[in-house]
Design an enzyme around this catalytic site. Structure first.
Site, PDB file in Angstrom:
ATOM      1  N   ASP A  76       0.828  -1.223   0.000  1.00 44.43           N
ATOM      2  CA  ASP A  76       0.000   0.000   0.000  1.00 44.43           C
ATOM      3  C   ASP A  76       0.856   1.263   0.000  1.00 44.43           C
ATOM      4  OD1 ASP A  76       0.673  -0.353   2.731  1.00 44.43           O
ATOM      5  OD2 ASP A  76      -1.362   0.076   3.464  1.00 44.43           O
TER       6      ASP A  76
ATOM      7  N   SER B 273     -12.605   3.889  28.190  1.00 46.07           N
ATOM      8  CA  SER B 273     -12.618   2.629  27.452  1.00 46.07           C
ATOM      9  C   SER B 273     -13.007   1.507  28.402  1.00 46.07           C
ATOM     10  CB  SER B 273     -11.222   2.368  26.880  1.00 46.07           C
ATOM     11  OG  SER B 273     -11.056   0.995  26.612  1.00 46.07           O
TER      12      SER B 273
ATOM     13  N   SER C 180      -5.825  -0.290  15.633  1.00 49.18           N
ATOM     14  CA  SER C 180      -5.522   1.153  15.656  1.00 49.18           C
ATOM     15  C   SER C 180      -6.351   1.890  14.621  1.00 49.18           C
ATOM     16  CB  SER C 180      -4.047   1.445  15.338  1.00 49.18           C
ATOM     17  OG  SER C 180      -3.206   0.491  15.848  1.00 49.18           O
TER      18      SER C 180
ATOM     19  N   ASP D  34      -5.541  -0.290   5.937  1.00 45.28           N
ATOM     20  CA  ASP D  34      -6.356  -0.664   7.097  1.00 45.28           C
ATOM     21  C   ASP D  34      -7.563   0.268   7.257  1.00 45.28           C
ATOM     22  OD1 ASP D  34      -4.243  -2.372   7.387  1.00 45.28           O
ATOM     23  OD2 ASP D  34      -3.362  -1.323   9.086  1.00 45.28           O
TER      24      ASP D  34
HETATM   25  C1  GLA Z   1       0.055  -2.568   8.470  1.00 42.15           C
HETATM   26  C2  GLA Z   1      -0.133  -1.159   7.919  1.00 42.15           C
HETATM   27  C3  GLA Z   1      -0.774  -1.187   6.535  1.00 42.15           C
HETATM   28  C4  GLA Z   1      -0.036  -2.144   5.601  1.00 42.15           C
HETATM   29  C5  GLA Z   1       0.177  -3.500   6.298  1.00 42.15           C
HETATM   30  C6  GLA Z   1       1.042  -4.418   5.468  1.00 42.15           C
HETATM   31  O1  GLA Z   1      -1.203  -3.127   8.701  1.00 42.15           O
HETATM   32  O2  GLA Z   1      -0.944  -0.394   8.789  1.00 42.15           O
HETATM   33  O3  GLA Z   1      -0.807   0.119   5.988  1.00 42.15           O
HETATM   34  O4  GLA Z   1       1.164  -1.589   5.173  1.00 42.15           O
HETATM   35  O5  GLA Z   1       0.776  -3.358   7.556  1.00 42.15           O
HETATM   36  O6  GLA Z   1       0.428  -4.762   4.275  1.00 42.15           O
END
Ligand code: GLA
Length: 376
Positions: free
Chosen positions: A30, A61, A121, A165
């Site tokens: 990404d 929380s 996160s 993500d």
């Molecule tokens: C983590 C990062 C993502 C991506 C993955 C690996 O989840 O937050 O942006 O780079 O690793 O694919």
């Protein structure tokens, strides 16, 4: 567990959820402007919220003690630490972007394991963002919320993550994988229903102890950016699969060559996987998973023994393909299996882990689920 009323002495105005994800294939591409194919999990972060008129955010929380509070106007990168950095980061980026979010009481609840590579996160940033915007009836495109959440993680929390993500958490739909082309900023929902083909997608958290994940992630990203600069391209996505051999010849360093080879071949595997899924040949995606894992292990060097043992054991027990998923150095594996063998593949992994003296792994339901939404 304390109720919202107990913590804040008032009733909530609504609840918003944002899910975690697993990526089917396209790992660490990404931030190279590449291609990814995540699904959202049923597991989510839930933020229950009420408006405040004093410009302050109070956040609690169900998983942590105490109430943390801050004034939205006084937020600056890193001003709030620990887990509350994520809700604070979401408020900060929304304020910076000119959204009049005012103040809020926020109660965070999660059934998404943290530290398991399932992107809790990003889910926390996205859930807080949609709650703060939803409280004020501010309508923002889900892809834009994802980009803001990424900026908060990059600039407020200080983690140099890509955009996968957050996009998964905001834009996935039930029964689909999200084919996301980061360079084009385009998405396509790919129907993904293993059960309809008598298949199962097994997700197993290998429970490996945390091993310097953040520093390693930043180092991988840096070497990709340096390689792109050496090759005179804006990002490694610009290197076509057919040009890989020529590009590798121009890179003197063996480690850098292997990092580049992972990214370029992984982008190709995503294209191949999507083509096979469009053709209804889901079983044939299995070997691409396995090839992806070998590339992450040998070229990108982000696996750990737990991930390798889980993948090797799954394959030996009859899985059609298996790979680590997420950032690496722990987290989860996914295995594509015949529906009837998912249980025996999991049992084989549990047995192998016991023999190696590893922690007991934890299987999760991998039902492709919907992205962030208001729930009440
Ligand atoms: C983590 C990062 C993502 C991506 C993955 C690996 O989840 O937050 O942006 O780079 O690793 O694919």
């Amino acid at each position: 567990m304390s109720s919202f009323e107990d913590v804040f002495g008032t009733t909530p105005d609504g609840s918003w959820r944002a899910p975690g994800r697993v990526n089917l294939i396209g790992e660490h591409t990404d931030y190279n402007d590449g291609l990814v194919l995540p699904i959202a999990l049923p597991n989510r972060i839930l933020v229950t919220a009420s408006k405040r008129d004093d410009g302050r955010i109070r956040v609690a929380s169900t998983g942590h003690r105490g109430v943390i509070q801050f004034a939205v106007d006084e937020l600056g990168p890193g001003s709030v630490g620990d887990w509350a950095a994520y809700p604070a980061g979401a408020a900060w980026i929304l304020r910076e972007s000119g959204y009049a979010i005012g103040g809020a009481n926020l109660l965070v609840d999660s059934d998404l394991p943290s530290g398991a590579g399932l992107s809790s996160s990003a889910a926390l940033l996205c859930a807080t963002s949609v709650a703060l915007l939803g409280l004020r009836d501010i309508d923002v495109d889900p892809g834009e919320v994802a980009r803001l959440a990424q900026r908060a993680e990059n600039q407020y929390v200080g983690a140099p993550v890509g955009l996968m993500d957050q996009m998964a958490s905001m834009c996935c739909t039930a029964g689909h994988a999200l084919y996301f082309d980061i360079r084009a900023m385009s998405t396509e929902q790919i129907p993904f229903d293993p059960a309809a083909d008598d298949l199962a997608l097994l997700v197993v958290d290998v429970k490996a102890p945390h091993r310097h994940v953040d520093g390693e992630y930043a180092a991988r990203r840096k070497s990709c950016e340096q390689a792109a600069a050496e090759l005179g391209v804006p990002a490694l996505r610009s290197i076509a699969f057919e040009e890989l051999a020529a590009a590798l010849d121009r890179l003197p360093d063996d480690v850098v060559r292997r990092r580049v080879r992972h990214v370029v071949t992984e982008i190709r595997r995503v294209e191949d996987a999507v083509a096979l899924m469009h053709a209804g040949r889901l079983r044939d995606v299995g070997p691409l998973f396995t090839a992806s894992h070998a590339s992450l292990r040998d070229d990108f060097e982000i696996t750990v023994p737990e991930l390798d043992v889980a993948v090797d054991t799954a394959l030996a027990a009859g899985a059609l393909g298996a790979r680590m998923t997420g950032g690496g150095f722990g987290g989860c594996i996914i295995a594509l299996t015949e529906a009837g063998t998912a249980d025996s593949v999991l049992a084989a992994i549990e047995k192998a882990f016991a023999e190696h003296g590893f922690n007991t792994p934890n299987a999760l339901a991998a039902t492709p689920s919907a992205g962030a939404s208001r729930v009440g």
